[in-house]
Design a protein around this motif. Structure first.
Motif, PDB file in Angstrom:
ATOM      1  N   LYS A 251       0.062  12.926  -8.475  1.00 46.74           N
ATOM      2  CA  LYS A 251      -0.653  14.163  -8.144  1.00 46.74           C
ATOM      3  C   LYS A 251       0.300  15.352  -8.101  1.00 46.74           C
TER       4      LYS A 251
ATOM      5  N   ILE B 285       1.993   2.068  -3.501  1.00 45.28           N
ATOM      6  CA  ILE B 285       0.880   2.626  -4.280  1.00 45.28           C
ATOM      7  C   ILE B 285       0.627   4.069  -3.861  1.00 45.28           C
ATOM      8  N   ASP B 286       0.589   4.315  -2.546  1.00 45.05           N
ATOM      9  CA  ASP B 286       0.373   5.676  -2.049  1.00 45.05           C
ATOM     10  C   ASP B 286       1.462   6.612  -2.556  1.00 45.05           C
ATOM     11  N   ARG B 287       2.701   6.144  -2.576  1.00 43.41           N
ATOM     12  CA  ARG B 287       3.811   6.953  -3.062  1.00 43.41           C
ATOM     13  C   ARG B 287       3.630   7.296  -4.542  1.00 43.41           C
ATOM     14  N   ARG B 288       3.182   6.311  -5.309  1.00 41.84           N
ATOM     15  CA  ARG B 288       2.953   6.551  -6.742  1.00 41.84           C
ATOM     16  C   ARG B 288       1.821   7.547  -6.948  1.00 41.84           C
ATOM     17  N   ILE B 289       0.768   7.426  -6.155  1.00 40.88           N
ATOM     18  CA  ILE B 289      -0.347   8.360  -6.265  1.00 40.88           C
ATOM     19  C   ILE B 289       0.123   9.776  -5.919  1.00 40.88           C
ATOM     20  N   ARG B 290       0.877   9.905  -4.820  1.00 36.65           N
ATOM     21  CA  ARG B 290       1.401  11.227  -4.426  1.00 36.65           C
ATOM     22  C   ARG B 290       2.289  11.801  -5.522  1.00 36.65           C
TER      23      ARG B 290
ATOM     24  N   THR C 260       0.825  -1.209   0.000  1.00 35.02           N
ATOM     25  CA  THR C 260       0.000   0.000   0.000  1.00 35.02           C
ATOM     26  C   THR C 260       0.857   1.255   0.000  1.00 35.02           C
ATOM     27  N   ASP C 261       1.991   1.215   0.717  1.00 31.56           N
ATOM     28  CA  ASP C 261       2.875   2.372   0.786  1.00 31.56           C
ATOM     29  C   ASP C 261       3.415   2.736  -0.591  1.00 31.56           C
TER      30      ASP C 261
ATOM     31  N   HIS D 133      -7.967  10.222 -10.667  1.00 29.66           N
ATOM     32  CA  HIS D 133      -7.868  11.132  -9.527  1.00 29.66           C
ATOM     33  C   HIS D 133      -8.835  12.312  -9.586  1.00 29.66           C
TER      34      HIS D 133
END
Length: 191
Positions: free
Chosen positions: A14, A6-11, A3-4, A52
């Protein structure tokens, strides 16, 4: 995949989109920016953009919402009564917040920016501060205080815009002290 990660990729995605948006807003109004243009600029697939945001307006709205939450946090941290007539700590935090979000603040407060953002910012500060400041500096003339307050807020917005136009040349500390002196001492600051 964690999850970390994925979250990093999303950040990261964005952040790229935000940087691209601010670059495009230097050149044109938000209403003239397309998803295709933004996606091409930051080299991502349009489908990724739509994961997003609904459209460019939705993206701007979400970014503004995040900024307003940060402004709320600053104002919550500094209730007027706790400031004891010394607004410097609150003003300093506001200037730091603007500097931390310099790209988007530059875009939103520029000629191609969102005038509604400035109006909502003024309204937020008025709503959160006016009643407390009237009680602290009670002169019995609430209408005069509203005029004073409007003058000060418009001046502070102008000061921020000028700081942005000068590419944040001065430190947030310098700008906060200057704003505080102007608010508390008026024209005597430059005499």
């Amino acid at each position: 995949m964690g999850t970390d990660k994925i979250d990093r990729r999303i950040r990261k995605t964005k952040k790229q989109l935000r940087q691209g948006l601010t670059k495009l807003m230097e050149e044109k109004s938000v209403k003239d920016i397309t998803v295709r243009e933004l996606s091409d600029l930051v080299d991502i697939n349009r489908g990724t953009f739509y994961l997003h945001y609904k459209d460019v307006f939705d993206m701007v709205e979400q970014i503004e919402k995040e900024l307003f939450e940060s402004f709320h946090d600053v104002l919550d941290k500094h209730p007027a009564k706790a400031l004891n007539g010394n607004p410097l700590p609150m003003i300093l935090d506001i200037f730091h917040l603007i500097e931390e979000n310099r790209d988007m603040c530059r875009a939103l407060l520029s000629k191609n920016g969102d005038l509604a953002f400035v109006t909502r910012l003024k309204d937020l500060i008025k709503y959160r501060c006016l009643n407390d400041w009237v009680q602290i500096f009670n002169t019995g003339k609430s209408q005069d205080f509203e005029y004073f307050y409007s003058f000060i807020v418009a001046g502070c917005i102008g000061l921020i815009q000028n700081w942005i136009e000068n590419d944040f040349k001065e430190s947030p500390e310098y700008m906060a002290e200057l704003a505080e002196h102007m608010i508390m001492k008026g024209i005597s600051v430059i005499q």
